[in-house]
Design a protein around this motif. Structure first.
Motif, short mmCIF file in Angstrom:
data_model
loop_
_atom_site.label_atom_id
_atom_site.label_comp_id
_atom_site.label_asym_id
_atom_site.label_seq_id
_atom_site.Cartn_x
_atom_site.Cartn_y
_atom_site.Cartn_z
N UNK A 241 -39.04 -41.34 88.38
CA UNK A 241 -40.39 -41.90 88.45
C UNK A 241 -41.41 -41.01 87.78
N UNK A 242 -41.04 -39.73 87.53
CA UNK A 242 -41.99 -38.80 86.91
C UNK A 242 -41.96 -38.95 85.41
N UNK A 243 -43.09 -38.63 84.76
CA UNK A 243 -43.21 -38.81 83.31
C UNK A 243 -43.00 -37.53 82.52
N UNK A 244 -43.00 -36.38 83.19
CA UNK A 244 -42.94 -35.13 82.45
C UNK A 244 -41.51 -34.58 82.44
N UNK A 245 -40.94 -34.35 81.26
CA UNK A 245 -39.55 -33.90 81.16
C UNK A 245 -39.25 -32.63 81.96
#
Length: 956
Positions: A121-125
């Motif tokens: 669900x997170x956008x940051x790698x």
């Protein structure tokens, strides 16, 4: 109890200590109950599973014996018998309060799945990679290892193994996005060998090989996949794997290594909704000027409104993203008022770069331009400032400061006029190219014609350029001077008019003297005439909605459009249909759930709103609506809807600022104070303390009537913000007095007492601060405010050793309230208490939980604090390698977020870790770096101190 099935069966008690489960059949019984996830299992089924071929005589009694043995280990209440069978209670209603904010679930398999879902669900790698790594670290071996031969476990083992492999693939992709291709190229080879037919895994390995300079190995890997699929399944690689193979053969640029070293996605540029038409040559020219090796560092795109400056700038910036290791960032300035100062623009840039959290830790932060320059001094980044024409002077000041202090920064601006400062390169943006000949093939190559045909085909499906209409289309494009906005507006008319009819209408329209506006250049007269014509073709209701929308500085959602545009003559129920028609006519742009006016359309509608004599009434409705919206969303900031409410207030930030400006201009102090009181907690969570102080002061200075209690509340919010923004703080009121006297709402008064009290205990008069927090606790309990009680309990426990029970109760109350910020606050307080009590195991567990929550929330200074605390624990345990890894991550995050105090602490920790492993040269190097950074940044006295509270929640 916690249960482990990701490896040999394991049980741990509430403190994390192993619990021994004796005897093979008892362990198999527990495994069987866990396989069923806490659901009932009939006794007959258990007997068949435990003794599949030879059940013992009196098998029911034997089973009961094993059940009794298991109950003695786990507790009788945890293994219950129901009519449907036996079942294991995985949770109980009286969950230990000190574990109330724990991330861990009752079964490690459930925790594994939860961590994987949060990572996806997170956008940051970087955050994804950390969460996936945490999930994979839960695996201690093959799932259900000691019952792997039992038939009852086979299905669950297969399911868990597939989930593990999917997470391994997710983790590899996240690491690849972080630039770890060299390590992955080596690591994934063995895994691919064990699972040769998993195409997703194979593709990640191929990308890693290619980026590591091993193109031949990547191609051979694909050939191996094709061969094994053919031999074992009689199949061929899927379309995605085949496309990747072709891209590697062609060495496509999209396969190149991305910019690395950041926790962010490196850019906030919007995805293009439509391709860039007729501007590729211009985009290449701008791109050439954005070369980091060139002398040009400030490029301003100039041109009239509607000519396409923003589209061109965004396209060029996107193409340049690979050149700037620290990202390419779009900062929209259209919503700022013409009286904005350089610090206002700097604040917008700080917010865009995600540095509010760090800025909130700085004392006496009044020079935002200077702080921004120091924060990004060593970064290579491109900042795109869009719509600068009404802010030329303050933008020039900011640009000059940034270019002087940040040698690797580049600025790209869009404006109707240049800044006229040294080093600026002005790039005029002309209209699209016009057709010079009459033959259809030549006409089709014109940029203006290509755009018109694309938009016409979207408005009237089936429309194509042919020999019959080519000349008429060319006439339309020439008549509109190739201005993109004018072409888009008129293309929608092809739903009802043929190209020939439209061309004739335009010739008639622009030949009339009433469209020739004196004092405007020819092309600007063309756009004005096109807007006039579009306006006249609207119904009266459509015109009403269109001109009233202009009061929104940054677009709006449908509900806001209804609230502002509707009145006694125009019902709110009519607005959605009218707005839809305006979108169809290209006068309103829809982006997701928001509706916006293009720059030129907005300027035109502002004139029309004034002409209609509605400016005062519409602005008043807008201010009232914004105050109501802020109050409504503020209610959800302390509960389970916290993230949604934060995101909604993020989206409405520019509109809320405009509403405050209008309220002050109208001497509507009542609405101004309502607006700032409703946003105060939001500003605190987002770390926007400078904006909070400025806005609160502005509202308190506004003319007009405001409720005395509301004014008192605003003054108290301001006092609390100032305490957090100054070194050491100053008392909010004389000793013994209560600054909240006069606040009528008992819940708000108790929360304000806590807010000011925590500001005092965090940096000044501790006794006075504790008195106010205790008063807040009493007030919250009297008002039955769970959130206020939780906040006060945790604060008191943080500054008073021996009050761990208060922190545990506060943690449980925050969980009940659903506030994740509060849960993080409580976890930190409990971890520090565990450290003081010598319980290193529990302290480490709580710091790990806090780290996961902080990463999920994007609370980067808290991430650093958790990492350094874990590093300190690793040093205490003698693990130099683990400490080096943790302090290295802390240093990386600190550098990314310009958190200098965190960098210093991380360097000191790395020095201690180096000394522990015997590398005295490295230890000396790290400690010297820490000393140099502390002197350069002015943090010499603060490097060893952690902030007293999680200060802010950055946008998601």
């Amino acid at each position: 109890m916690r249960y482990g099935v990701l490896g040999p069966l394991a049980v741990w008690d509430a403190e994390g200590r192993p619990v021994r489960v004796p005897e093979v059949k008892v362990r198999a019984l527990l495994a069987n109950l866990l396989v069923h996830g806490g659901g009932p299992v009939p006794a007959d089924r258990l007997i068949e599973d435990l003794w599949p071929s030879c059940p013992p005589g009196g098998s029911a009694n034997t089973l009961q014996t094993k059940i009794s043995q298991l109950r003695r280990v786990l507790g009788r209440e945890r293994v219950v018998r129901e009519p449907a069978g036996y079942r294991l209670l995985l949770t109980d209603g009286a969950r230990d309060a000190r574990d109330a904010n724990a991330v861990a679930g009752p079964v490690d398999a459930l925790e594994f799945q939860e961590l994987a879902e949060r990572a996806r669900a997170h956008r940051e790698p970087a955050v994804q990679a950390d969460l996936f790594a945490e999930a994979l670290a839960l695996w201690r071996g093959p799932a259900y290892a000691d019952v792997a031969e039992c038939l009852f476990a086979h299905g669950e083992i297969t399911r868990l193994e597939e989930l593990r492999l999917a997470v391994v693939e997710d983790h590899a992709e996240a690491r690849l996005a972080r630039g770890e291709h060299t390590a992955l190229a080596a690591e994934l080879g063995a895994l691919v060998g064990r699972h040769p037919l998993r195409e997703r895994l194979r593709m990640t390995h191929m990308r890693a090989l290619y980026r590591a300079g091993r193109q031949g190995d990547a191609l051979r890997s694909f050939q191996d996949l094709r061969r094994q699929l053919a031999e074992e399944l009689g199949a061929s690689p899927g379309p995605e794997a085949s496309a990747l193979h072709e891209a590697i053969l062609r060495q496509e640029t999209r396969l190149a290594t991305p910019a690395v070293g950041s926790l962010s996605s490196r850019t906030n540029l919007p995805a293009p909704l439509t391709p860039l038409i007729g501007r590729q040559k211009a985009a290449d020219q701008v791109l050439a000027r954005l070369d980091p090796a060139a002398d040009t560092r400030l490029v301003t795109l100039t041109g009239l409104g509607g000519v396409g400056k923003t589209r061109l700038a965004v396209a060029a910036a996107r193409d340049a993203s690979g050149r700037f290791a620290d990202g390419v960032w779009l900062v929209e300035l259209a919503g700022l008022g013409a009286t904005s100062a350089p610090d206002d623009i700097a604040e917008r840039v700080i917010t865009t770069l995600g540095l509010c959290d760090t800025a909130a830790t700085e004392p006496d932060l009044d020079d935002l331009v200077g702080w921004l320059c120091r924060a990004v001094a060593d970064r290579r980044l491109l900042i795109l400032l869009d719509n600068c024409e009404h802010l030329v002077e303050p933008v020039a000041v900011l640009a000059g400061a940034v270019l002087s202090a940040v040698p690797s920064a580049h600025l790209l601006l869009t404006s109707q006029e240049p800044l006229d400062i040294p080093g600026e390169v002005v790039h005029p943006v002309p209209p699209l190219t016009l057709p010079e000949h009459t033959d259809p093939p030549t006409i089709a190559r014109s940029g203006a014609v290509e755009l018109f045909v694309r938009r016409a085909a979207a408005a009237a499906p089936g429309f194509v350029l042919d020999a019959d209409n080519a000349e008429a289309v060319a006439t339309i494009c020439r008549r509109l001077d190739g201005i993109p906005l004018a072409l888009e507006l008129v293309a929608a008319r092809l739903r009802t008019l043929s190209p020939h009819e439209l061309a004739a209408r335009l010739d008639d329209r622009f030949a009339r003297p009433d469209v020739r506006v004196r004092g405007l250049p020819d092309r600007q007269r063309t756009l004005r005439g096109m807007l006039d014509w579009s306006w006249q073709l609207l119904t009266e209701e459509e015109r009403t909605v269109l001109r009233r929308l202009v009061v929104h500085a940054d677009g709006c959602v449908m509900a806001s459009a209804q609230a502002v545009c509707a009145d006694a003559r125009l019902g709110a129920g009519r607005v959605p249909d009218l707005l839809s028609r305006l979108v169809d006519r290209s006068l309103v742009v829809r982006e997701g759930d928001r509706f916006r006016l293009l720059e030129s359309v907005a300027a035109y509608c502002a004139e029309r709103l004034t002409e209609a004599g509605e400016e005062t009434a519409v602005r008043a409705r807008f201010v009232r609506h914004c105050a109501e919206l802020a109050e409504r969303e503020s209610e959800g900031l302390r509960g389970p809807d916290q993230r949604r409410c934060l995101e909604r207030l993020d989206a409405e930030t520019v509109n809320l600022r405009r509403a405050l400006e209008l309220a002050v201009a109208q001497d509507a102090a009542g609405h101004a104070v309502r607006l700032v009181n409703a946003q105060a907690w939001y500003w605190f969570l987002r770390g926007r303390l400078t904006e909070a102080r400025r806005s609160l002061r502005t509202a308190l200075a506004a003319g007009g009537h405001a409720a005395p209690a509301a004014r008192v509340a605003a003054r108290v919010w301001l006092a609390g913000m100032e305490l957090r923004s100054s070194e050491g703080g100053t008392a909010a009121a004389p000793a013994g007095e209560d600054p909240t006297s006069g606040v009528e709402d008992p819940v708000l008064r108790a929360r304000l007492q806590w807010f000011v009290g925590t500001g005092l205990t965090g940096g000044g008069p501790h006794r006075e601060g504790r008195r106010l927090v205790e008063a807040g606790l009493a007030g919250a309990r009297a008002a039955r405010d769970l959130w206020g009680e939780a906040a006060a309990l945790v604060e008191l426990a943080s500054h008073a050793p021996g009050r761990e029970a208060s922190a545990e109760l506060g943690a449980a109350l925050f969980v009940e309230a659903g506030d994740r910020w509060g849960r993080l606050r409580a976890a930190r307080s409990l971890a520090l208490a565990a450290e003081r009590g010598g319980d290193g195991v529990r302290a480490e567990r709580l710091h790990r939980e806090g780290l996961l929550m902080a990463e999920e929330l994007g609370l980067w200074t808290e991430v650093v604090e958790a990492l350094t605390s874990l590093g300190r624990a690793a040093l205490a345990g003698g693990s130099a390698e683990r400490a080096t890894e943790l302090y290295g991550r802390a240093r990386s995050v600190s550098a990314e977020r310009a958190y200098r105090a965190g960098e210093i602490r991380a360097e000191i920790g790395l020095g201690h870790a180096a000394r522990l492993r015997g590398d005295l040269d490295a230890a000396r190097h790290h400690l010297n770096r820490a000393r140099a950074k502390s002197h350069a940044s002015g943090h010499a006295d603060r490097a060893g101190a952690a902030p007293a509270e999680p200060r802010s929640l950055p946008p998601a």
